[in-house]
Design a protein around this motif. Structure first.
Motif, short mmCIF file in Angstrom:
data_model
loop_
_atom_site.label_atom_id
_atom_site.label_comp_id
_atom_site.label_asym_id
_atom_site.label_seq_id
_atom_site.Cartn_x
_atom_site.Cartn_y
_atom_site.Cartn_z
N ASP A 28 22.36 71.57 1.72
CA ASP A 28 21.53 70.41 2.07
C ASP A 28 20.39 70.83 3.01
OD1 ASP A 28 23.05 68.68 0.51
OD2 ASP A 28 24.31 68.04 2.19
N ALA A 31 17.79 72.80 1.01
CA ALA A 31 16.97 71.91 0.18
C ALA A 31 15.91 71.22 1.03
CB ALA A 31 17.86 70.89 -0.52
N TYR A 72 19.91 74.43 -6.29
CA TYR A 72 19.62 73.73 -7.54
C TYR A 72 20.91 73.16 -8.16
CZ TYR A 72 17.51 72.97 -12.15
OH TYR A 72 17.04 72.42 -13.32
N HIS A 74 23.77 72.59 -6.68
CA HIS A 74 24.34 71.59 -5.76
C HIS A 74 23.66 70.23 -5.98
CE1 HIS A 74 26.00 69.87 -2.10
NE2 HIS A 74 24.79 69.72 -1.60
N GLN A 75 22.35 70.24 -6.11
CA GLN A 75 21.63 68.98 -6.31
C GLN A 75 21.92 68.38 -7.68
OE1 GLN A 75 17.65 70.27 -5.22
NE2 GLN A 75 17.87 69.15 -3.30
N PHE A 107 15.29 64.20 -6.67
CA PHE A 107 15.65 65.53 -7.14
C PHE A 107 14.43 66.27 -7.68
CE2 PHE A 107 16.61 68.13 -10.89
CZ PHE A 107 17.37 69.12 -10.32
N THR A 110 12.21 67.70 -5.03
CA THR A 110 12.75 68.95 -4.51
C THR A 110 12.58 70.07 -5.53
OG1 THR A 110 14.38 67.73 -3.24
CG2 THR A 110 14.82 70.05 -3.59
N LYS A 111 12.89 69.78 -6.78
CA LYS A 111 12.79 70.80 -7.83
C LYS A 111 11.35 71.27 -7.98
CE LYS A 111 13.49 71.56 -12.73
NZ LYS A 111 12.09 71.83 -13.07
#
Length: 196
Positions: A28, A31, A72, A74-75, A107, A110-111
């Motif tokens: 976390d 990220a 990646y 984990h999300q 998501f 973040t990606k």
């Protein structure tokens, strides 16, 4: 028979609950730092965000690529787990779908920071797109089916197409401050509603 012989056929022990929580906290934190500073952010920044030393991060993730892949995955897993939970706790299936799509947008933001790295030649990144599709398309399909069965949206919506459309809307604005991907996605999801 030695101790190592006796354990040779056993599966590896699952991680203790506290070890899993610690690893999740690291992921976390990574990220969050990746979103703010990019995937090349210093490991010490991630360690500071997680409240651990850099050695702890390297013990869990020996290379930056290991850390990126783990973040990646984990999300993706958190997003996959959210679908059934939202259906169970949501006011309606459509409300669950809306909330899940909102999490999907988070998501994708973040990606987006990971996109260039994920397109690199590193062989460790190759299977991630397939993993993403295999884990998330069925979750989205389940949410769409539940909302259609409840009569809240038209039936026959394709989960992959919807997710692709959301992804395109998230990528469409670039750095334009007048473009709100979240607002555009909201309009798209509102358009799924049954007239009436």
């Amino acid at each position: 028979m030695s101790g190592s012989d006796r354990g040779a056929g056993r599966a590896p022990r699952p991680k203790r609950a506290d070890a899993r929580r610690n690893e999740e906290a690291l992921l976390d934190a990574a990220a969050k730092v990746f979103v703010a500073s990019g995937v090349e952010a210093p490991i010490r920044d991630i360690a500071a965000e997680a409240g651990v030393g850099t050695a702890t991060i390297y013990r869990h993730f020996p290379t930056r690529a290991d850390l990126i892949v783990a973040v990646y995955r984990h999300q993706v897993e958190a997003l996959a787990d959210a679908g059934p939970s939202l259906l169970e706790s949501g006011e309606t299936p459509y409300a669950a779908l809306e909330r899940w799509i909102d999490l999907f947008v988070d998501f994708l933001v973040t990606k987006h920071g990971l996109a260039l790295v994920l397109q690199s030649d590193d062989p460790g990144f190759g299977p991630l797109h397939s993993y993403f599709i295999e884990r998330l398309v069925p979750v989205c399909a389940r949410l769409l089916d539940a909302a259609a069965e409840a009569g809240e949206i038209r039936s026959g919506m394709d989960a992959y197409e919807l997710m692709r459309g959301v992804g395109n809307l998230c990528a469409g604005g670039g750095n334009n401050p007048r473009y709100s991907a979240r607002r555009m996605v909201g309009l798209l999801i509102a358009g799924l509603r049954r007239p009436g």
